[in-house]
Design a protein around this motif. Sequence first.
Motif, short mmCIF file in Angstrom:
data_model
loop_
_atom_site.label_atom_id
_atom_site.label_comp_id
_atom_site.label_asym_id
_atom_site.label_seq_id
_atom_site.Cartn_x
_atom_site.Cartn_y
_atom_site.Cartn_z
N ILE A 317 9.61 11.16 -2.48
CA ILE A 317 9.40 9.71 -2.50
C ILE A 317 8.49 9.27 -3.66
O ILE A 317 8.67 8.20 -4.23
N ASP A 318 7.51 10.11 -4.02
CA ASP A 318 6.55 9.67 -5.05
C ASP A 318 7.19 9.52 -6.42
O ASP A 318 6.59 8.90 -7.32
N ALA A 319 8.37 10.08 -6.61
CA ALA A 319 9.04 9.98 -7.91
C ALA A 319 9.78 8.66 -8.07
O ALA A 319 10.27 8.35 -9.16
N ILE A 320 9.87 7.88 -6.98
CA ILE A 320 10.63 6.62 -7.05
C ILE A 320 9.67 5.47 -7.34
O ILE A 320 8.77 5.20 -6.54
N PRO A 321 9.84 4.79 -8.48
CA PRO A 321 8.91 3.70 -8.80
C PRO A 321 8.86 2.67 -7.65
O PRO A 321 9.90 2.23 -7.17
N GLN A 322 7.63 2.34 -7.25
CA GLN A 322 7.48 1.41 -6.12
C GLN A 322 8.08 0.06 -6.43
O GLN A 322 8.63 -0.61 -5.55
N ILE A 323 8.01 -0.31 -7.70
CA ILE A 323 8.54 -1.63 -8.07
C ILE A 323 10.06 -1.66 -7.92
O ILE A 323 10.64 -2.68 -7.56
N TRP A 324 10.72 -0.53 -8.13
CA TRP A 324 12.17 -0.45 -7.88
C TRP A 324 12.43 -0.58 -6.38
O TRP A 324 13.36 -1.27 -5.97
N GLN A 325 11.60 0.08 -5.60
CA GLN A 325 11.81 0.04 -4.14
C GLN A 325 11.69 -1.39 -3.62
O GLN A 325 12.44 -1.81 -2.74
N ARG A 326 10.72 -2.13 -4.20
CA ARG A 326 10.47 -3.50 -3.71
C ARG A 326 11.63 -4.44 -4.03
O ARG A 326 11.78 -5.48 -3.42
N CYS A 327 12.44 -4.08 -5.04
CA CYS A 327 13.56 -4.95 -5.46
C CYS A 327 14.81 -4.75 -4.63
O CYS A 327 15.78 -5.47 -4.82
N CYS A 328 14.83 -3.72 -3.79
CA CYS A 328 16.11 -3.36 -3.16
C CYS A 328 16.11 -3.63 -1.66
O CYS A 328 15.27 -3.09 -0.92
N GLU A 329 17.08 -4.40 -1.23
CA GLU A 329 17.27 -4.69 0.19
C GLU A 329 17.49 -3.37 0.94
O GLU A 329 18.30 -2.54 0.52
N GLY A 330 16.78 -3.16 2.00
CA GLY A 330 17.03 -1.99 2.85
C GLY A 330 16.21 -0.76 2.48
O GLY A 330 16.24 0.23 3.20
N ALA A 331 15.44 -0.83 1.37
CA ALA A 331 14.68 0.36 0.97
C ALA A 331 13.57 0.66 1.99
O ALA A 331 13.32 1.83 2.33
N GLU A 332 12.94 -0.39 2.49
CA GLU A 332 11.84 -0.20 3.44
C GLU A 332 12.36 0.41 4.75
O GLU A 332 11.76 1.34 5.30
N ASP A 333 13.49 -0.11 5.22
CA ASP A 333 14.10 0.43 6.45
C ASP A 333 14.46 1.89 6.26
O ASP A 333 14.29 2.71 7.17
N ALA A 334 15.01 2.21 5.07
CA ALA A 334 15.42 3.59 4.80
C ALA A 334 14.20 4.51 4.89
O ALA A 334 14.28 5.62 5.43
N ASP A 335 13.08 4.03 4.38
CA ASP A 335 11.85 4.83 4.40
C ASP A 335 11.41 5.11 5.85
O ASP A 335 11.07 6.24 6.21
N ILE A 336 11.46 4.08 6.68
CA ILE A 336 11.06 4.24 8.08
C ILE A 336 12.01 5.19 8.80
O ILE A 336 11.61 6.10 9.54
N ASN A 337 13.31 5.02 8.55
CA ASN A 337 14.31 5.87 9.21
C ASN A 337 14.23 7.32 8.75
O ASN A 337 14.53 8.24 9.52
N ALA A 338 13.83 7.52 7.49
CA ALA A 338 13.69 8.89 6.98
C ALA A 338 12.63 9.64 7.78
O ALA A 338 12.79 10.82 8.09
N GLU A 339 11.57 8.92 8.13
CA GLU A 339 10.51 9.55 8.91
C GLU A 339 11.03 9.93 10.31
O GLU A 339 10.73 11.01 10.83
N ARG A 340 11.83 9.05 10.87
CA ARG A 340 12.39 9.34 12.22
C ARG A 340 13.35 10.53 12.14
O ARG A 340 13.36 11.39 13.03
N LEU A 341 14.15 10.58 11.09
CA LEU A 341 15.07 11.71 10.94
C LEU A 341 14.31 13.01 10.73
O LEU A 341 14.70 14.07 11.23
N HIS A 342 13.21 12.91 10.00
CA HIS A 342 12.38 14.10 9.76
C HIS A 342 11.86 14.66 11.09
O HIS A 342 11.87 15.87 11.32
N THR A 343 11.45 13.76 11.97
CA THR A 343 10.98 14.18 13.30
C THR A 343 12.13 14.84 14.08
O THR A 343 11.97 15.91 14.66
N LEU A 344 13.29 14.20 14.07
CA LEU A 344 14.46 14.73 14.79
C LEU A 344 14.83 16.12 14.25
O LEU A 344 15.08 17.05 15.03
N TYR A 345 14.83 16.25 12.94
CA TYR A 345 15.23 17.51 12.27
C TYR A 345 14.32 18.66 12.68
O TYR A 345 14.77 19.79 12.86
N HIS A 346 13.03 18.35 12.80
CA HIS A 346 12.07 19.40 13.11
C HIS A 346 11.86 19.59 14.62
O HIS A 346 11.08 20.43 15.04
#
Length: 352
Positions: A317-346
């Motif tokens: 995630i740190d390689a993705i410019p934050q300003i790019w993330q802020r411009c894109c619809e759904g980026a924030e949701d994707a970030d939250i869901n990634a954390e949930r998937l990480h929990t499920l995976y482990h």
Amino acid sequence: GGPASLSRFRGALVAAVLGDCVGGEFEGAEEVPMDRVLQHLNGLEDESRGDGILQYSDDTAMTRCVVQSLLTRAGFDEQDMARRFAKEYSHSPGRGYGAGVIQVLRKLASPHLNDVFQPARAQFSGHGSFGNGGAMRAAPFALAFSNPVDIRRYSRLGAMLTHSCSLGYNGAVLQALAVHLSLQGGLELPHRPTFINKLISEMEEVEAEDAARSDSRVFSESEFPFCDRLHRVKDLMERNTSVSIEEVISELGNGIAALHSVPTAIFCVLHCLEPREGLPERYGGLERTMAYSLALGGDTDTIACMAGAIAGAHYGIDAIPQIWQRCCEGAEDADINAERLHTLYHQAPAEG
Ligand code: F2R
Ligand code: MG
Ligand code: MG
């Protein structure tokens, strides 16, 4: 982060959304000069830009359904996933879906449907779709399942809800396996040389199935079409700096078929692991991958979305410019869901 770290999960899901949102600008364009790509990407960094947020398309809309289904059911449930696709399409039909798949999505909405795979089988006079719509939404399977056997099985079934042709669903299997390997650290220097060979050996097994052999004959493709394209990726990589964009398009394609876009996305990631002429020196690998995917033209949102998922799983995630993330619809949701998937995976292994 190490193999399967939270940062890699977040990188994969967020960069896929970015690829879709940023790539939408050029989808369908035949030629996209790198100057135009860089102008578009630089524009994202201009805080005062008046364009507002970049909307996501069908790629992200369907990926979100896959994610929600895998999380809610804690595994693969074809009825639930099909229902989510149909509901999403009926709420937002204007996300730029493929011309054929919308018929499947309408049929999936029927309360009388027993076999959720049937509408996909009826497509294109019973041949099924070879489009990249299954592959564009395949990344979450690699974030929900840790075992390659499960990833192969469920990414295939998830794609078959809309794409019953092996030239379509095997693209999804390849994309999910590429994200899986990247998530496991397969693009880190010591493992990098074997990345493509591992994909080839997996796909040799996948493409040996009768259905795949038969579809290849119907569409006059070689016996192992995805393996052949991966060998072309390898050949292009071995030529290293001397490869032009025109050659990449002619060897691998940049179109809407899974066969002409999934190997291309994998090439984009591999090619951009190192700095390249024509790309800004200040760019890291993730930014290079995005810019290069867009400069290929053709199905840019989908190629950038798939390349984004593989690259994001490598760089984190740190390689993705934050300003790019802020411009894109759904980026924030994707970030939250990634954390949930990480929990499920482990957690305990997810069952279908
Ligand atoms: N559809 C698009 N882009 C086109 C224009 C959108 C426009 N900008 C807008 O805003 O409206 N992009 C999205 O579609 C691709 C994924 O498509 P998917 O889900 O695979 O759809 P479909 O309809 O199944 O297949 C796509 C086309 O491929 C051809 N095709 C597929 N199988 C075929 C077969 N067996 N025989 C003949 N042709 C076949 C057809 O032309 C299909 O319509 C992504 O790019 C996504 O971003
Ligand atoms: Mg799209
Ligand atoms: Mg597209």
